[in-house]
Design a protein around this motif. Structure first.
Motif, PDB file in Angstrom:
ATOM      1  N   SER A  73       0.833  -1.214   0.000  1.00  0.00           N
ATOM      2  CA  SER A  73       0.000   0.000   0.000  1.00  0.00           C
ATOM      3  C   SER A  73       0.863   1.258   0.000  1.00  0.00           C
ATOM      4  N   LEU A  74       1.954   1.238   0.765  1.00  0.00           N
ATOM      5  CA  LEU A  74       2.816   2.410   0.832  1.00  0.00           C
ATOM      6  C   LEU A  74       3.500   2.682  -0.507  1.00  0.00           C
ATOM      7  N   PHE A  75       3.855   1.616  -1.224  1.00  0.00           N
ATOM      8  CA  PHE A  75       4.457   1.787  -2.543  1.00  0.00           C
ATOM      9  C   PHE A  75       3.404   2.001  -3.617  1.00  0.00           C
ATOM     10  N   GLU A  76       2.133   1.835  -3.219  1.00  0.00           N
ATOM     11  CA  GLU A  76       1.005   1.980  -4.148  1.00  0.00           C
ATOM     12  C   GLU A  76       1.152   1.030  -5.341  1.00  0.00           C
ATOM     13  N   ARG A  77       1.502  -0.201  -5.020  1.00  0.00           N
ATOM     14  CA  ARG A  77       1.599  -1.243  -6.039  1.00  0.00           C
ATOM     15  C   ARG A  77       0.721  -2.418  -5.622  1.00  0.00           C
ATOM     16  N   PRO A  78       0.030  -3.055  -6.570  1.00  0.00           N
ATOM     17  CA  PRO A  78      -0.736  -4.263  -6.238  1.00  0.00           C
ATOM     18  C   PRO A  78       0.201  -5.366  -5.776  1.00  0.00           C
ATOM     19  N   MET A  79      -0.352  -6.370  -5.107  1.00  0.00           N
ATOM     20  CA  MET A  79       0.469  -7.490  -4.642  1.00  0.00           C
ATOM     21  C   MET A  79      -0.207  -8.808  -4.999  1.00  0.00           C
ATOM     22  N   TYR A  80       0.506  -9.655  -5.720  1.00  0.00           N
ATOM     23  CA  TYR A  80       0.026 -10.992  -6.050  1.00  0.00           C
ATOM     24  C   TYR A  80       0.643 -11.985  -5.074  1.00  0.00           C
ATOM     25  N   SER A  81      -0.165 -12.930  -4.610  1.00  0.00           N
ATOM     26  CA  SER A  81       0.279 -13.828  -3.541  1.00  0.00           C
ATOM     27  C   SER A  81       0.397 -15.271  -4.011  1.00  0.00           C
ATOM     28  N   VAL A  82       1.410 -15.935  -3.476  1.00  0.00           N
ATOM     29  CA  VAL A  82       1.594 -17.375  -3.646  1.00  0.00           C
ATOM     30  C   VAL A  82       1.604 -17.997  -2.257  1.00  0.00           C
ATOM     31  N   ASN A  83       0.691 -18.912  -2.000  1.00  0.00           N
ATOM     32  CA  ASN A  83       0.645 -19.621  -0.714  1.00  0.00           C
ATOM     33  C   ASN A  83       1.303 -20.984  -0.900  1.00  0.00           C
ATOM     34  N   CYS A  84       2.479 -21.131  -0.328  1.00  0.00           N
ATOM     35  CA  CYS A  84       3.254 -22.345  -0.561  1.00  0.00           C
ATOM     36  C   CYS A  84       2.724 -23.538   0.232  1.00  0.00           C
ATOM     37  N   SER A  85       2.859 -24.698  -0.361  1.00  0.00           N
ATOM     38  CA  SER A  85       2.528 -25.971   0.282  1.00  0.00           C
ATOM     39  C   SER A  85       3.268 -27.058  -0.477  1.00  0.00           C
ATOM     40  N   VAL A  86       3.133 -28.290  -0.002  1.00  0.00           N
ATOM     41  CA  VAL A  86       3.796 -29.399  -0.703  1.00  0.00           C
ATOM     42  C   VAL A  86       3.191 -29.607  -2.086  1.00  0.00           C
ATOM     43  N   ASP A  87       1.994 -29.058  -2.328  1.00  0.00           N
ATOM     44  CA  ASP A  87       1.326 -29.217  -3.618  1.00  0.00           C
ATOM     45  C   ASP A  87       1.680 -28.109  -4.606  1.00  0.00           C
ATOM     46  N   LEU A  88       2.493 -27.151  -4.179  1.00  0.00           N
ATOM     47  CA  LEU A  88       2.861 -26.051  -5.069  1.00  0.00           C
ATOM     48  C   LEU A  88       3.592 -26.592  -6.292  1.00  0.00           C
ATOM     49  N   ASP A  89       3.159 -26.171  -7.474  1.00  0.00           N
ATOM     50  CA  ASP A  89       3.804 -26.622  -8.712  1.00  0.00           C
ATOM     51  C   ASP A  89       3.973 -25.438  -9.658  1.00  0.00           C
ATOM     52  N   ALA A  90       4.483 -25.728 -10.846  1.00  0.00           N
ATOM     53  CA  ALA A  90       4.765 -24.663 -11.808  1.00  0.00           C
ATOM     54  C   ALA A  90       3.496 -23.921 -12.208  1.00  0.00           C
ATOM     55  N   GLU A  91       2.380 -24.633 -12.319  1.00  0.00           N
ATOM     56  CA  GLU A  91       1.120 -23.977 -12.682  1.00  0.00           C
ATOM     57  C   GLU A  91       0.683 -22.982 -11.618  1.00  0.00           C
ATOM     58  N   SER A  92       0.902 -23.337 -10.347  1.00  0.00           N
ATOM     59  CA  SER A  92       0.533 -22.435  -9.256  1.00  0.00           C
ATOM     60  C   SER A  92       1.324 -21.145  -9.314  1.00  0.00           C
ATOM     61  N   LEU A  93       2.534 -21.205  -9.848  1.00  0.00           N
ATOM     62  CA  LEU A  93       3.397 -20.026  -9.928  1.00  0.00           C
ATOM     63  C   LEU A  93       3.193 -19.255 -11.227  1.00  0.00           C
ATOM     64  N   MET A  94       3.214 -19.979 -12.349  1.00  0.00           N
ATOM     65  CA  MET A  94       3.258 -19.323 -13.654  1.00  0.00           C
ATOM     66  C   MET A  94       1.903 -19.169 -14.329  1.00  0.00           C
ATOM     67  N   GLY A  95       0.971 -20.098 -14.056  1.00  0.00           N
ATOM     68  CA  GLY A  95      -0.330 -20.070 -14.715  1.00  0.00           C
ATOM     69  C   GLY A  95      -0.624 -21.402 -15.366  1.00  0.00           C
ATOM     70  N   PHE A  96      -1.705 -21.455 -16.125  1.00  0.00           N
ATOM     71  CA  PHE A  96      -2.105 -22.735 -16.715  1.00  0.00           C
ATOM     72  C   PHE A  96      -2.860 -22.509 -18.026  1.00  0.00           C
ATOM     73  N   LYS A  97      -2.906 -23.566 -18.819  1.00  0.00           N
ATOM     74  CA  LYS A  97      -3.657 -23.524 -20.074  1.00  0.00           C
ATOM     75  C   LYS A  97      -5.074 -24.042 -19.850  1.00  0.00           C
ATOM     76  N   THR A  98      -6.010 -23.445 -20.561  1.00  0.00           N
ATOM     77  CA  THR A  98      -7.401 -23.865 -20.433  1.00  0.00           C
ATOM     78  C   THR A  98      -8.101 -23.729 -21.781  1.00  0.00           C
ATOM     79  N   LEU A  99      -9.208 -24.423 -21.920  1.00  0.00           N
ATOM     80  CA  LEU A  99      -9.989 -24.343 -23.152  1.00  0.00           C
ATOM     81  C   LEU A  99     -10.892 -23.122 -23.114  1.00  0.00           C
ATOM     82  N   ALA A 100     -11.017 -22.455 -24.256  1.00  0.00           N
ATOM     83  CA  ALA A 100     -11.891 -21.291 -24.359  1.00  0.00           C
ATOM     84  C   ALA A 100     -12.533 -21.304 -25.748  1.00  0.00           C
TER      85      ALA A 100
END
Length: 289
Positions: A73-100
Motif C-alpha cells: 500500500s505504501l508503494f502503491e503497487r498491487p500485490m500478487y500472492s503465492v501460498n506455498c505448500s507441498v502441492d505447489l507446482d509450476a502452474e501455481s506459480l506461472m499459470g495454466f492452459k485452459t480451453l476457451a
C-alpha cells in the motif's frame, strides 16, 4: 540510520515512502502492520527501493502478511500472492492452459499466474510460507529472484522479464511441521528482516485500532497476557502458536460479548495440542481476568 550514505535516488524514494507512511497512517491503523520499530519499516522500504527481495522471518501471528500488505500500500503497487505448500507446482506459480471459445471455435488460452502477473505489471509478488514448498519447485523462479529478473514460461516458452517496479516479499515460519530449510542459493537471494511480536504500548494501540474492544482495563490485561505468553515461549514453556498476536486480537473481539476467559479459551487455548500448554495458558488467564 544515516540516509545520506544511500544513493540519491534511494534517498528520494525513502523520503517519499516515509512521507507516504505518514499520509497512510489511517490505512495502517485500519488493518495494516504497526511495526515494533521504525527501523523495520525503513529497512524494508530501503531494500525494496533498491530492487532487493526481502524475507520476513518470524513466529506465526507476528504480522508478516500484514507487513507485506502495508508495504504494498505504501508503494502503491498491487500485490500478487503465492501460498506455498507441498502441492505447489509450476502452474501455481506461472499459470495454466485452459480451453476457451472464440467465435464458436474452441481454442487453448493461457491464464497467467501470480509470478507472471506480478512481473509483467511491475507489482509485488508475495510468497507466503516459502519453506513449505518442495525444494525442487522453487528453483524454477531463481532467475526471477536474482539480477536477471527473467524467467522462461514452461507452458508457453515466452521469456518474461520483470517490468520496472517489480519486487518480491517472502515470509517464513521456521521449525514448523511440514517446513524444510531453505537452501543457501535461495536464501542468499533475500535480505532477511526479523519480525518479532509487538508488545507494550504498540500492542495496546493495535488492539485499539484493529478490534472493537474499548474497555481500557480489559485491553491492559490482554497486553499483559500477551507479554506473559511471549515470555513463556522464549523460555520454552509454550509453543509459538500460544503467543500469536492474531489469536490475541480474536480473543479481544470475542471478549466484547463473551467472558474474557471463555474468549481466550476459544481463540488461544483450544488451538493448542498439549494439555500441559492448555493448562498453562488457562492459569495465566485466571490471574488476570
Amino acid at each position: 540510520m544515516n540516509t545520506n550514505q544511500l544513493p540519491k535516488a534511494v534517498q528520494e524514494l525513502l523520503e517519499n515512502n516515509k512521507k507516504q507512511a505518514t499520509d497512510h497512517q489511517e490505512l495502517i491503523r485500519s488493518g495494516g502492520y504497526l511495526p515494533p520499530s521504525e527501523e523495520l519499516l525503513v529497512d524494508a522500504i530501503v531494500a525494496l527501493s533498491m530492487g532487493k527481495n526481502i524475507l520476513l522471518k518470524g513466529p506465526t501471528g507476528a504480522g508478516k502478511t500484514k507487513f507485506a500488505e502495508t508495504l504494498s500500500s505504501l508503494f502503491e503497487r498491487p500485490m500478487y500472492s503465492v501460498n506455498c505448500s507441498v502441492d505447489l507446482d509450476a502452474e501455481s506459480l506461472m499459470g495454466f492452459k485452459t480451453l476457451a471459445y472464440e467465435e464458436e471455435k474452441q481454442t487453448i488460452q493461457f491464464v497467467p499466474g501470480p509470478v507472471t502477473n506480478a512481473m509483467k505489471q511491475g507489482s509485488f509478488l508475495y510468497i507466503d510460507e516459502i519453506n513449505m514448498a518442495k525444494p525442487e519447485t522453487l528453483p524454477l523462479i531463481n532467475g526471477v529472484l536474482d539480477y536477471r529478473r527473467t524467467i522462461t514460461n514452461p507452458f508457453t516458452n515466452e521469456i518474461v522479464t520483470a517490468a520496472e517496479g517489480f519486487g518480491v516479499i517472502a515470509a517464513i515460519n521456521e521449525g514448523y511441521i511440514g517446513t524444510v530449510p531453505l537452501n543457501e542459493a535461495l536464501k542468499n537471494r533475500f535480505i532477511v528482516i526479523d519480525v518479532p511480536y509487538i508488545q507494550g504500548e504498540q500492542l495496546e494501540q493495535l488492539i485499539n485500532d484493529s478490534t472493537n474492544l474499548t474497555d481500557k482495563q480489559l485491553i491492559s490485561h490482554f497486553v499483559t497476557l500477551s507479554n506473559d505468553l511471549i515470555t513463556a515461549v522464549s523460555q520454552g514453556k509454550l509453543s509459538e502458536d500460544a503467543a500469536s498476536i492474531r489469536a490475541l486480537l480474536d480473543a479481544c473481539d470475542l471478549s466484547i460479548y463473551l467472558p474474557p476467559k471463555r474468549a481466550i479459551l476459544r481463540s488461544i487455548v483450544d488451538k493448542l495440542e498439549e494439555d500441559r500448554e492448555k493448562s498453562f495458558v488457562e492459569n495465566l488467564a485466571d490471574t488476570l481476568f
